[in-house]
Design an enzyme around this catalytic site. Structure first.
Site, PDB file in Angstrom:
ATOM      1  N   SER A 107      39.625  39.923  41.484  1.00  0.00           N
ATOM      2  CA  SER A 107      39.345  40.699  42.682  1.00  0.00           C
ATOM      3  C   SER A 107      40.622  41.185  43.357  1.00  0.00           C
ATOM      4  O   SER A 107      41.656  40.516  43.314  1.00  0.00           O
ATOM      5  CB  SER A 107      38.550  39.840  43.674  1.00  0.00           C
ATOM      6  OG  SER A 107      38.432  40.483  44.931  1.00  0.00           O
ATOM      7  N   GLN A 128      39.621  44.390  39.531  1.00  0.00           N
ATOM      8  CA  GLN A 128      38.678  45.072  40.428  1.00  0.00           C
ATOM      9  C   GLN A 128      39.426  45.660  41.608  1.00  0.00           C
ATOM     10  O   GLN A 128      40.329  45.035  42.166  1.00  0.00           O
ATOM     11  CB  GLN A 128      37.614  44.082  40.931  1.00  0.00           C
ATOM     12  CG  GLN A 128      36.639  44.657  41.944  1.00  0.00           C
ATOM     13  CD  GLN A 128      37.114  44.456  43.381  1.00  0.00           C
ATOM     14  OE1 GLN A 128      37.918  43.567  43.655  1.00  0.00           O
ATOM     15  NE2 GLN A 128      36.630  45.287  44.278  1.00  0.00           N
ATOM     16  N   THR A 156      34.783  49.036  42.794  1.00  0.00           N
ATOM     17  CA  THR A 156      33.624  48.735  43.633  1.00  0.00           C
ATOM     18  C   THR A 156      33.334  49.900  44.575  1.00  0.00           C
ATOM     19  O   THR A 156      34.211  50.315  45.338  1.00  0.00           O
ATOM     20  CB  THR A 156      33.861  47.444  44.433  1.00  0.00           C
ATOM     21  OG1 THR A 156      34.018  46.362  43.528  1.00  0.00           O
ATOM     22  CG2 THR A 156      32.699  47.159  45.365  1.00  0.00           C
ATOM     23  N   ARG A 165      27.434  39.466  57.560  1.00  0.00           N
ATOM     24  CA  ARG A 165      27.113  38.180  56.934  1.00  0.00           C
ATOM     25  C   ARG A 165      27.137  37.096  57.997  1.00  0.00           C
ATOM     26  O   ARG A 165      28.195  36.583  58.374  1.00  0.00           O
ATOM     27  CB  ARG A 165      28.106  37.902  55.803  1.00  0.00           C
ATOM     28  CG  ARG A 165      28.119  39.022  54.766  1.00  0.00           C
ATOM     29  CD  ARG A 165      29.285  38.922  53.803  1.00  0.00           C
ATOM     30  NE  ARG A 165      29.389  40.146  53.008  1.00  0.00           N
ATOM     31  CZ  ARG A 165      30.415  40.434  52.223  1.00  0.00           C
ATOM     32  NH1 ARG A 165      31.429  39.586  52.117  1.00  0.00           N
ATOM     33  NH2 ARG A 165      30.433  41.570  51.543  1.00  0.00           N
ATOM     34  N   LYS A 255      31.198  49.688  40.051  1.00  0.00           N
ATOM     35  CA  LYS A 255      30.351  48.545  40.395  1.00  0.00           C
ATOM     36  C   LYS A 255      29.666  48.771  41.743  1.00  0.00           C
ATOM     37  O   LYS A 255      30.320  49.086  42.735  1.00  0.00           O
ATOM     38  CB  LYS A 255      31.194  47.265  40.456  1.00  0.00           C
ATOM     39  CG  LYS A 255      30.409  46.002  40.806  1.00  0.00           C
ATOM     40  CD  LYS A 255      31.318  44.792  40.773  1.00  0.00           C
ATOM     41  CE  LYS A 255      30.568  43.512  41.096  1.00  0.00           C
ATOM     42  NZ  LYS A 255      30.105  43.459  42.493  1.00  0.00           N
ATOM     43  N   HIS A 279      25.782  43.931  45.251  1.00  0.00           N
ATOM     44  CA  HIS A 279      26.853  43.067  45.755  1.00  0.00           C
ATOM     45  C   HIS A 279      26.341  41.653  46.002  1.00  0.00           C
ATOM     46  O   HIS A 279      26.760  40.981  46.956  1.00  0.00           O
ATOM     47  CB  HIS A 279      27.445  43.645  47.043  1.00  0.00           C
ATOM     48  CG  HIS A 279      28.936  43.475  47.157  1.00  0.00           C
ATOM     49  ND1 HIS A 279      29.830  44.453  46.813  1.00  0.00           N
ATOM     50  CD2 HIS A 279      29.694  42.418  47.556  1.00  0.00           C
ATOM     51  CE1 HIS A 279      31.069  44.021  47.022  1.00  0.00           C
ATOM     52  NE2 HIS A 279      31.006  42.776  47.463  1.00  0.00           N
ATOM     53  N   ARG A 282      24.975  40.913  49.450  1.00  0.00           N
ATOM     54  CA  ARG A 282      25.957  40.705  50.516  1.00  0.00           C
ATOM     55  C   ARG A 282      26.270  41.969  51.308  1.00  0.00           C
ATOM     56  O   ARG A 282      27.091  41.928  52.219  1.00  0.00           O
ATOM     57  CB  ARG A 282      27.247  40.144  49.908  1.00  0.00           C
ATOM     58  CG  ARG A 282      27.052  38.792  49.258  1.00  0.00           C
ATOM     59  CD  ARG A 282      28.217  38.412  48.356  1.00  0.00           C
ATOM     60  NE  ARG A 282      29.459  38.205  49.077  1.00  0.00           N
ATOM     61  CZ  ARG A 282      29.751  37.084  49.737  1.00  0.00           C
ATOM     62  NH1 ARG A 282      28.877  36.088  49.789  1.00  0.00           N
ATOM     63  NH2 ARG A 282      30.910  36.947  50.353  1.00  0.00           N
TER      64      ARG A 282
END
Length: 390
Positions: A107, A128, A156, A165, A255, A279, A282
């Protein structure tokens, strides 16, 4: 003592070991977590066609994606802050993936920077990236990924802004800046001494490794969500992705696609693959599960680019379900994050071994001796094989 009989058992071990602010970050979704639950529930409802008296003496779960031979049709998905689950955790997970013969994806907001993971492994891994306001910084990250011989770029596209969240606020990861937030997280760490000793003391530096050059000293956990909010680019459009395509000459995988029309845009852009993903529940709550979105997207663009999927995948049986729905490969997210927290590199290796064993059983009982044979023919809907429904 929790006996690890399936990948699901790692979740309980992770819950016991991690401070709440880290466990809730892995485990949670956005808003009321409806999509998070749908991902799992909808995948569990996918019925497979059991076949008997087939020659299943030789099973081959390997495949090839983006020119890379893989022992299993799975990859470890990019997870932010995963390196905080175990000492220099992304390096441990990447080593486990390498030994298992599957890709690892690092990531942008990992604890371990690209060069550290490269030094800790011998084979190329995936990287990513998000669309960040500072294109110069993006260009530098892409240069680092090329220098590390990263074999694919996973871009992404479903995070122009971070999702809401609630668990992160309740746990103290978000909305608790300054000394009060640090004290709250420190108190949680003290109540989990094994993690505090392994990661808190010996796992330093506690930074966003790839972002540290930009943030300098302000690159700890308290800056994680703030940096994402301030630096992700909400103005990005499909035209901006042309810039990414020009800057990266290797396989490009988008993604976060949930809509067939968007999938066609990805194909037109020249992407090599896409990940059908929400995701992990999320981002936008209330979206369809990936199991529901996948078939239409695979039908729309599966002959033009490589369709991957994630979301709700917890077992090797789930991997077979996703392949039957149209994916050519599956990204594992929470499964490896739980396993890393529970047992470091050995935990991730054990998780991948369980996924392979579960896949082999599912392949044998559906009469599929190789990954290419797993398709709509092994699906059952309302008690009738999908292939017989026209």
């Amino acid at each position: 003592m929790t006996i690890v009989a399936s990948t699901l058992d790692f979740r309980e071990l992770a819950r016991r070991r991690l401070p709440p602010f880290l466990f809730e970050y892995i485990d949670g979704g956005s808003y009321s977590e409806t999509t998070l639950r749908r991902n799992v529930a909808d995948l569990e409802t996918i019925a497979l066609r059991q076949r008997v008296l087939r020659d299943i003496g030789t099973l081959d779960p390997s495949t090839e994606l983006f020119g890379q031979r893989m022992a299993l049709p799975v990859a470890l998905a990019p997870i932010g802050l995963a390196g905080m689950n175990a000492r220099r955790g992304e390096v441990q997970a990447a080593r486990a993936a390498e030994k298992a013969g599957v890709p690892f994806c690092l990531s942008t907001v990992s604890a371990c920077p690209i060069d550290e993971v490269a030094r800790g492994t011998t084979r190329p891994f995936w990287f990513q990236l998000y669309m960040i306001r500072d294109r110069g910084f993006m260009r530098d990250l892409l240069a680092q990924a090329r220098a590390a011989r990263c074999s694919a770029l996973v871009f992404t596209v479903d995070m122009p802004v971070p999702g809401s969240r609630y668990r992160d606020y309740r746990s103290g990861l978000a909305g608790a800046s300054g000394w009060r937030g640090a004290a709250r997280r420190f108190g949680q760490a003290l109540r989990h001494p094994r993690w505090a000793w392994d990661v808190g003391v010996h796992g330093r530096p506690h930074q966003l490794g790839n972002v540290a050059p930009v943030l300098g000293n302000s690159s700890g956990l308290e800056d994680f969500l703030g940096w994402m909010r301030d630096n992700f680019d909400p103005t990005v459009t499909w035209r901006d992705l042309d810039w990414v395509r020009q800057e990266w000459d290797g396989p490009l995988i988008l993604k976060g696609v949930l809509d067939a029309e968007d999938a066609r845009e990805a194909a037109a852009l020249g992407a090599d693959g896409l990940v059908v993903s929400n995701h992990g529940g999320r981002q936008l709550d209330g979206t369809p599960s990936t199991a529901r979105a996948l078939p239409a997207i695979a039908a729309a663009v599966g002959d033009r680019l490589t369709v991957l999927a994630d979301g709700g995948v917890r077992t090797g049986l789930d991997v077979v379900r996703m392949l039957a729905l149209g994916a050519r490969g599956v990204l594992l997210g929470r499964a490896w994050a739980y396993a890393l927290a529970a047992g470091g590199e050995a935990g991730v290796a054990r998780m991948l071994a369980l996924v392979e064993a579960e896949m082999r059983v599912a392949m044998a009982l559906t009469g599929c001796t190789n990954v290419a044979a797993i398709g709509p023919d092994v699906l059952v809907r309302d008690g009738v094989p999908v292939s017989a429904q026209g």
